[in-house]
Design a protein around this motif. Structure first.
Motif, PDB file in Angstrom:
ATOM      1  N   ASP A  30      56.823  94.562  30.391  1.00 36.06           N
ATOM      2  CA  ASP A  30      58.022  94.788  29.579  1.00 36.06           C
ATOM      3  C   ASP A  30      58.430  93.414  29.056  1.00 36.06           C
ATOM      4  OD1 ASP A  30      60.720  94.892  28.705  1.00 36.06           O
ATOM      5  OD2 ASP A  30      61.144  96.590  30.010  1.00 36.06           O
ATOM      6  N   THR A  31      58.204  93.172  27.766  1.00 34.66           N
ATOM      7  CA  THR A  31      58.468  91.851  27.196  1.00 34.66           C
ATOM      8  C   THR A  31      59.955  91.572  27.015  1.00 34.66           C
ATOM      9  OG1 THR A  31      58.134  92.696  24.951  1.00 34.66           O
ATOM     10  CG2 THR A  31      56.243  91.657  26.028  1.00 34.66           C
ATOM     11  N   GLU A  32      60.782  92.594  27.050  1.00 37.14           N
ATOM     12  CA  GLU A  32      62.224  92.407  26.917  1.00 37.14           C
ATOM     13  C   GLU A  32      62.850  92.056  28.273  1.00 37.14           C
ATOM     14  OE1 GLU A  32      65.662  94.703  24.553  1.00 37.14           O
ATOM     15  OE2 GLU A  32      64.578  95.960  25.986  1.00 37.14           O
ATOM     16  N   LYS A  33      62.529  92.825  29.299  1.00 37.76           N
ATOM     17  CA  LYS A  33      63.104  92.611  30.632  1.00 37.76           C
ATOM     18  C   LYS A  33      62.271  91.665  31.489  1.00 37.76           C
ATOM     19  CE  LYS A  33      65.544  96.978  30.955  1.00 37.76           C
ATOM     20  NZ  LYS A  33      65.811  98.136  31.815  1.00 37.76           N
ATOM     21  N   GLN A  34      61.124  91.254  30.970  1.00 40.65           N
ATOM     22  CA  GLN A  34      60.200  90.358  31.661  1.00 40.65           C
ATOM     23  C   GLN A  34      59.745  90.937  33.001  1.00 40.65           C
ATOM     24  OE1 GLN A  34      61.148  86.228  31.657  1.00 40.65           O
ATOM     25  NE2 GLN A  34      61.480  86.198  29.464  1.00 40.65           N
ATOM     26  N   LEU A  35      59.358  92.211  32.979  1.00 37.75           N
ATOM     27  CA  LEU A  35      58.867  92.903  34.159  1.00 37.75           C
ATOM     28  C   LEU A  35      57.363  93.108  34.071  1.00 37.75           C
ATOM     29  CD1 LEU A  35      61.585  95.702  34.428  1.00 37.75           C
ATOM     30  CD2 LEU A  35      61.445  93.588  35.769  1.00 37.75           C
ATOM     31  N   LEU A  36      56.734  93.271  35.225  1.00 36.65           N
ATOM     32  CA  LEU A  36      55.310  93.573  35.294  1.00 36.65           C
ATOM     33  C   LEU A  36      55.110  94.672  36.319  1.00 36.65           C
ATOM     34  CD1 LEU A  36      52.298  93.091  34.706  1.00 36.65           C
ATOM     35  CD2 LEU A  36      52.374  91.211  36.372  1.00 36.65           C
ATOM     36  N   ALA A  37      54.527  95.778  35.886  1.00 38.50           N
ATOM     37  CA  ALA A  37      54.151  96.879  36.776  1.00 38.50           C
ATOM     38  C   ALA A  37      52.626  96.857  36.901  1.00 38.50           C
ATOM     39  CB  ALA A  37      54.629  98.210  36.213  1.00 38.50           C
ATOM     40  N   VAL A  38      52.130  97.086  38.111  1.00 43.20           N
ATOM     41  CA  VAL A  38      50.691  97.028  38.369  1.00 43.20           C
ATOM     42  C   VAL A  38      50.261  98.164  39.278  1.00 43.20           C
ATOM     43  CG1 VAL A  38      50.500  94.523  38.061  1.00 43.20           C
ATOM     44  CG2 VAL A  38      50.961  95.454  40.326  1.00 43.20           C
ATOM     45  N   ASP A  39      48.947  98.367  39.307  1.00 39.52           N
ATOM     46  CA  ASP A  39      48.292  99.223  40.289  1.00 39.52           C
ATOM     47  C   ASP A  39      48.467 100.715  40.033  1.00 39.52           C
ATOM     48  OD1 ASP A  39      46.772  99.954  42.459  1.00 39.52           O
ATOM     49  OD2 ASP A  39      48.253  99.375  43.965  1.00 39.52           O
ATOM     50  N   ALA A  40      47.822 101.207  38.985  1.00 33.44           N
ATOM     51  CA  ALA A  40      47.797 102.637  38.693  1.00 33.44           C
ATOM     52  C   ALA A  40      46.460 102.988  38.063  1.00 33.44           C
ATOM     53  CB  ALA A  40      48.940 103.023  37.759  1.00 33.44           C
ATOM     54  N   GLY A  41      46.145 104.253  38.061  1.00 35.57           N
ATOM     55  CA  GLY A  41      44.914 104.726  37.444  1.00 35.57           C
ATOM     56  C   GLY A  41      44.955 104.664  35.925  1.00 35.57           C
ATOM     57  N   LEU A  42      46.154 104.784  35.370  1.00 35.50           N
ATOM     58  CA  LEU A  42      46.331 104.765  33.916  1.00 35.50           C
ATOM     59  C   LEU A  42      47.488 103.844  33.537  1.00 35.50           C
ATOM     60  CD1 LEU A  42      46.196 108.604  33.204  1.00 35.50           C
ATOM     61  CD2 LEU A  42      44.371 106.951  32.751  1.00 35.50           C
ATOM     62  N   HIS A  43      47.355 103.166  32.416  1.00 33.53           N
ATOM     63  CA  HIS A  43      48.462 102.374  31.897  1.00 33.53           C
ATOM     64  C   HIS A  43      49.673 103.279  31.649  1.00 33.53           C
ATOM     65  CE1 HIS A  43      45.094  99.631  30.634  1.00 33.53           C
ATOM     66  NE2 HIS A  43      45.924  98.762  31.206  1.00 33.53           N
ATOM     67  N   ALA A  44      49.414 104.508  31.208  1.00 37.11           N
ATOM     68  CA  ALA A  44      50.492 105.449  30.906  1.00 37.11           C
ATOM     69  C   ALA A  44      51.347 105.742  32.138  1.00 37.11           C
ATOM     70  CB  ALA A  44      49.925 106.740  30.330  1.00 37.11           C
ATOM     71  N   ASP A  45      50.745 105.735  33.325  1.00 32.09           N
ATOM     72  CA  ASP A  45      51.515 105.955  34.551  1.00 32.09           C
ATOM     73  C   ASP A  45      52.482 104.797  34.799  1.00 32.09           C
ATOM     74  OD1 ASP A  45      50.164 108.352  35.034  1.00 32.09           O
ATOM     75  OD2 ASP A  45      48.638 107.366  36.279  1.00 32.09           O
ATOM     76  N   LEU A  46      52.013 103.579  34.567  1.00 33.49           N
ATOM     77  CA  LEU A  46      52.878 102.402  34.726  1.00 33.49           C
ATOM     78  C   LEU A  46      53.967 102.392  33.657  1.00 33.49           C
ATOM     79  CD1 LEU A  46      50.039  99.839  35.435  1.00 33.49           C
ATOM     80  CD2 LEU A  46      51.696 100.719  37.102  1.00 33.49           C
ATOM     81  N   GLU A  47      53.593 102.775  32.447  1.00 32.72           N
ATOM     82  CA  GLU A  47      54.559 102.871  31.357  1.00 32.72           C
ATOM     83  C   GLU A  47      55.680 103.843  31.734  1.00 32.72           C
ATOM     84  OE1 GLU A  47      54.168 103.578  26.605  1.00 32.72           O
ATOM     85  OE2 GLU A  47      53.182 105.055  27.882  1.00 32.72           O
ATOM     86  N   LYS A  48      55.301 104.979  32.302  1.00 32.26           N
ATOM     87  CA  LYS A  48      56.280 105.996  32.700  1.00 32.26           C
ATOM     88  C   LYS A  48      57.262 105.443  33.738  1.00 32.26           C
ATOM     89  CE  LYS A  48      56.746 110.568  34.658  1.00 32.26           C
ATOM     90  NZ  LYS A  48      56.176 111.584  35.496  1.00 32.26           N
ATOM     91  N   VAL A  49      56.756 104.727  34.736  1.00 31.18           N
ATOM     92  CA  VAL A  49      57.617 104.139  35.766  1.00 31.18           C
ATOM     93  C   VAL A  49      58.619 103.176  35.137  1.00 31.18           C
ATOM     94  CG1 VAL A  49      57.611 102.552  37.741  1.00 31.18           C
ATOM     95  CG2 VAL A  49      55.987 104.423  37.666  1.00 31.18           C
ATOM     96  N   LEU A  50      58.163 102.350  34.220  1.00 29.37           N
ATOM     97  CA  LEU A  50      59.064 101.406  33.558  1.00 29.37           C
ATOM     98  C   LEU A  50      60.086 102.129  32.677  1.00 29.37           C
ATOM     99  CD1 LEU A  50      56.522  98.572  32.807  1.00 29.37           C
ATOM    100  CD2 LEU A  50      58.566  98.372  34.245  1.00 29.37           C
ATOM    101  N   LEU A  51      59.652 103.167  31.975  1.00 31.17           N
ATOM    102  CA  LEU A  51      60.590 103.935  31.147  1.00 31.17           C
ATOM    103  C   LEU A  51      61.665 104.578  32.014  1.00 31.17           C
ATOM    104  CD1 LEU A  51      58.108 105.585  28.627  1.00 31.17           C
ATOM    105  CD2 LEU A  51      59.817 103.810  28.125  1.00 31.17           C
ATOM    106  N   GLU A  52      61.275 105.068  33.185  1.00 30.96           N
ATOM    107  CA  GLU A  52      62.238 105.702  34.096  1.00 30.96           C
ATOM    108  C   GLU A  52      63.259 104.710  34.652  1.00 30.96           C
ATOM    109  OE1 GLU A  52      59.592 107.554  36.908  1.00 30.96           O
ATOM    110  OE2 GLU A  52      59.354 109.339  35.655  1.00 30.96           O
ATOM    111  N   THR A  53      62.946 103.425  34.595  1.00 28.69           N
ATOM    112  CA  THR A  53      63.894 102.408  35.073  1.00 28.69           C
ATOM    113  C   THR A  53      64.671 101.775  33.921  1.00 28.69           C
ATOM    114  OG1 THR A  53      62.251 100.629  35.064  1.00 28.69           O
ATOM    115  CG2 THR A  53      62.485 101.888  37.104  1.00 28.69           C
ATOM    116  N   GLY A  54      64.524 102.342  32.715  1.00 27.70           N
ATOM    117  CA  GLY A  54      65.338 101.887  31.588  1.00 27.70           C
ATOM    118  C   GLY A  54      64.658 100.988  30.581  1.00 27.70           C
ATOM    119  N   SER A  55      63.360 100.806  30.698  1.00 28.73           N
ATOM    120  CA  SER A  55      62.657  99.970  29.713  1.00 28.73           C
ATOM    121  C   SER A  55      62.578 100.676  28.361  1.00 28.73           C
ATOM    122  CB  SER A  55      61.240  99.652  30.202  1.00 28.73           C
ATOM    123  OG  SER A  55      61.276  98.750  31.280  1.00 28.73           O
TER     124      SER A  55
END
Length: 112
Positions: A30-55
């Motif tokens: 997340d280039t706005e909040k400067q967050l990094l999510a890792v460790d999933a089978g799909l990038h879309a899964d990590l994207e979903k987690v970040l979206l659920e936290t307000g990204s």
């Protein structure tokens, strides 16, 4: 799957549950909040987690982390979530150089 809350060592990525041949771990920045999510089978899964936290989806970029490679080859900009023609990014790559630099800066913040 996790959003990093503190810095980790590059070698710690080898303990991830979702390691791909190479070896490689998927990540989303997340280039706005400067967050990094890792460790999933799909990038879309990590994207979903970040979206659920307000990204904001426009600020999320998928990367691959080749944790046994040197610094130059550590971050790979290749993900289906990066295809977004409305933002001028028409490929799986991150085409804007400034965005690529920001992503690398954020990765370095979280992974030493």
């Amino acid at each position: 799957m996790k959003i990093l809350e503190s810095g980790i060592k590059k070698a710690d990525l080898s303990k991830s549950e979702n390691i791909f041949d190479g070896p490689m771990v998927k990540g989303v920045v997340d280039t706005e909040k400067q967050l990094l999510a890792v460790d999933a089978g799909l990038h879309a899964d990590l994207e979903k987690v970040l979206l659920e936290t307000g990204s904001n989806q426009d600020m999320l970029w998928g990367i691959n982390l080749w944790y046994e490679d040197d610094e130059e080859d550590f971050v790979e900009f290749d993900s289906m979530i990066n295809v977004r023609p409305r933002q001028g990014n028409r490929t799986r790559d991150v085409e804007d150089e400034a965005t690529r630099e920001k992503i690398i800066e954020i990765v370095k913040k979280w992974i030493q």
